[in-house]
Design a protein around this motif. Structure first.
Motif, PDB file in Angstrom:
ATOM      1  N   ASP A 223       0.872  -1.321  -0.129  1.00 33.85           N
ATOM      2  CA  ASP A 223      -0.038   0.171  -0.135  1.00 33.85           C
ATOM      3  C   ASP A 223       0.784   1.348   0.179  1.00 33.85           C
ATOM      4  N   PHE A 224       1.992   1.054   0.315  1.00 33.32           N
ATOM      5  CA  PHE A 224       3.071   2.315   0.313  1.00 33.32           C
ATOM      6  C   PHE A 224       2.665   3.311  -0.886  1.00 33.32           C
ATOM      7  N   PRO A 225       2.684   2.957  -2.097  1.00 34.79           N
ATOM      8  CA  PRO A 225       2.565   3.647  -3.194  1.00 34.79           C
ATOM      9  C   PRO A 225       1.272   4.790  -3.098  1.00 34.79           C
ATOM     10  N   ARG A 226       0.332   4.332  -2.384  1.00 39.74           N
ATOM     11  CA  ARG A 226      -1.000   5.161  -2.122  1.00 39.74           C
ATOM     12  C   ARG A 226      -0.998   5.985  -0.919  1.00 39.74           C
ATOM     13  N   LEU A 227      -0.008   5.819  -0.105  1.00 35.68           N
ATOM     14  CA  LEU A 227       0.433   6.721   1.157  1.00 35.68           C
ATOM     15  C   LEU A 227       0.836   7.982   0.993  1.00 35.68           C
ATOM     16  N   ALA A 228       0.243   9.002   1.615  1.00 38.99           N
ATOM     17  CA  ALA A 228       1.034  10.251   1.672  1.00 38.99           C
ATOM     18  C   ALA A 228       2.447  10.354   2.162  1.00 38.99           C
ATOM     19  N   LYS A 229       2.765   9.684   3.176  1.00 34.87           N
ATOM     20  CA  LYS A 229       3.883   9.707   3.571  1.00 34.87           C
ATOM     21  C   LYS A 229       4.321   8.181   3.770  1.00 34.87           C
ATOM     22  N   PRO A 230       4.902   7.649   2.798  1.00 36.21           N
ATOM     23  CA  PRO A 230       5.376   6.049   3.269  1.00 36.21           C
ATOM     24  C   PRO A 230       6.389   6.080   4.349  1.00 36.21           C
ATOM     25  N   PRO A 231       6.287   4.976   5.006  1.00 37.57           N
ATOM     26  CA  PRO A 231       7.083   5.079   6.246  1.00 37.57           C
ATOM     27  C   PRO A 231       8.599   4.746   5.940  1.00 37.57           C
ATOM     28  N   VAL A 232       9.565   5.303   6.564  1.00 39.00           N
ATOM     29  CA  VAL A 232      10.979   5.071   6.297  1.00 39.00           C
ATOM     30  C   VAL A 232      11.355   4.040   7.097  1.00 39.00           C
ATOM     31  N   ALA A 233      12.137   3.288   6.700  1.00 39.65           N
ATOM     32  CA  ALA A 233      12.716   1.896   7.248  1.00 39.65           C
ATOM     33  C   ALA A 233      13.655   2.459   8.604  1.00 39.65           C
ATOM     34  N   ALA A 234      12.843   2.602   9.602  1.00 36.79           N
ATOM     35  CA  ALA A 234      13.468   2.749  10.664  1.00 36.79           C
ATOM     36  C   ALA A 234      12.785   2.127  12.017  1.00 36.79           C
TER      37      ALA A 234
END
Lengths: 281, 167
Positions: A223-234
């Protein structure tokens, strides 16, 4: 979406009534002009009340107060200058004192104008005043238009209600609305259903003033492409938890905007909150 | 100073004003017999310079103490990022680090409190129970208001600010 952008969506368009540089120039021109007039009256001997020249400072004060008023960040000092200008008129002085006072007042207004420009930002725009959509939020809504415009009006309306209730801090209502919403419209878009579930989880926790649980809902990687702020890998669970809520709220905002035109005025009223979510890390 | 169960704190500005006028009055009464003859009302007026700030502080702190239990009961714990214009009037509780403190000497402290999601202004219209300093971790109870009542960004009108220990 009806309003296809014809300009850069990230650039805020000024309102029609937005003042230009001429209004800013009017402050020193009027105040120093009045002081200059007072000096001319003083040298040549005024045939009438020389204090008429004080009106230059009075008008300049009102212009400065107006320039302060239209900025989203208010300058209380600039806003109150008309009060001081009235005190200025009310106190009778001789012409020498009046000229000195006017010059000092004109210098003060000019300093306040510079302070206003550099410390209190630009005048309000249609976006910052909540009259139209703009900035990165508008870009996101445009990007997700195709995927959200097909949802049912009932689901879109429910999304608008949940977003507005959440923005207002009515977390019980938001939890209730997000629990029942996906079933209402028969919507099968899994991203929207998950967004409702995430908001339900957060609203329930907020309404009970409870902290982050050990396990919580997040968006899957697909779903990341549809998110406003894709979570960073942290590996920061707090930020992951907050980010899931931000994305869920922004998904509902976009879905409501694209598929429920009648709710747009309510969404515009909460635009500042959505913009805050967009711009936060 | 304690009046009843209320700890009253006079601002340093009020004390300074009292001291300056006391010195002026003392000096004037030494050099002028006219001033000495007016001391019967000048001395009470001087005392009022201290009594009025004490009375105002007592009344405001008393009122804050009365409403604090209501706020404790009704407040929702929120993150700073969630506070926005639509929440004006809501009673909230936030936890965060004090990043700046202003106007403490006026008994009208204004704090800048930040958590991991953002930063917000916290205004208090009386002296706090505790001496809160920069870098203290605090719990704030208050109501969301606009900075200038009808306009401006949302800030918290603080009823209680207290230091907490976080593990």
């Amino acid at each position: 979406m009806a309003d296809t952008p014809t300009y850069n969506p990230n650039q805020e368009r000024p309102t029609e009534e937005m003042p230009d540089w001429r209004m800013e120039l009017a402050v020193p021109l009027l105040s120093f002009g009045g002081a200059l007039l007072a000096i001319v009256f003083w040298i040549n001997g005024a045939p009438f009340d020389f204090r008429i020249s004080i009106l230059g400072c009075v008008f300049a004060s009102w212009v400065l107060a107006y320039l302060a008023w239209i900025r989203p960040k208010k300058d209380i000092v600039a806003l109150t200058t008309p009060i001081y200008s009235f005190i200025f008129i009310a106190v009778p002085t001789d012409i020498f004192s009046s000229v000195i006072l006017q010059l000092l007042y004109a210098v003060s207004l000019t300093i306040l104008l510079i302070r206003l420009k550099y410390r209190f930002g630009k005048p309000g725009t249609a976006v910052s005043l909540g009259k139209e959509m703009g900035g990165s939020l508008k870009t996101y809504i445009g990007q997700t238009r195709d995927s959200f415009s097909g949802i049912s009006p009932e689901t879109a309306h429910a999304a608008a209600i949940v977003f507005v209730r959440f923005a207002e801090g009515n977390y019980e209502d938001a939890a209730q609305g997000s629990r029942t919403a996906p079933a209402d419209g028969g919507n099968s878009d899994p991203v929207i259903i998950l967004a409702f579930r995430i908001i339900h989880e957060h609203s329930t926790l907020l309404s009970r003033s409870q902290p982050r649980p050990v396990t919580y809902l997040t968006f899957p990687e697909k779903d990341f492409p549809r998110l406003a702020k894709p979570p960073v890998a942290a590996h920061d669970e707090d930020m992951e938890f907050y980010s899931a809520l931000d994305n869920a709220l922004l998904i509902l905002f976009s879905a409501a905007w694209n598929a429920s035109e009648r709710d747009r005025p309510h969404l515009l009223a909460c635009q500042a909150f959505a913009q805050k979510l967009m711009s936060s890390k | 100073m304690k009046i009843g169960d209320v700890e009253v704190q006079v601002s340093i500005v009020a004390v300074a004003v009292f001291v300056i006028f006391a010195i002026l009055l003392g000096a004037a009464s030494i050099v002028s017999s006219n001033v000495r003859s007016q001391l019967i009302w000048l001395v009470p007026a001087l005392v009022m310079l201290l009594v009025i700030p004490i009375a105002l502080n007592y009344m405001s702190r008393r009122q804050y103490a009365d409403i604090k239990p209501i706020y404790e009961r009704e407040a929702k714990t929120v993150r700073v990022r969630l506070i926005n214009e639509s929440m004006v009037g809501k009673i909230v509780r936030i936890e965060g680090v004090v990043e700046r403190v202003h106007f403490q000497f006026l008994n009208r402290p204004q704090y800048s409190v930040a958590d991991r999601t953002g930063e917000i202004s916290v205004k208090m219209f009386t002296s706090p129970d505790e001496n809160v300093k920069v870098n203290d971790i605090v719990e704030v109870l208050g109501q969301v208001i606009r900075r200038y009542i009808v306009t401006g960004d949302p800030v918290i009108n603080c009823v209680s600010i207290r230091k907490i220990k976080k593990s």
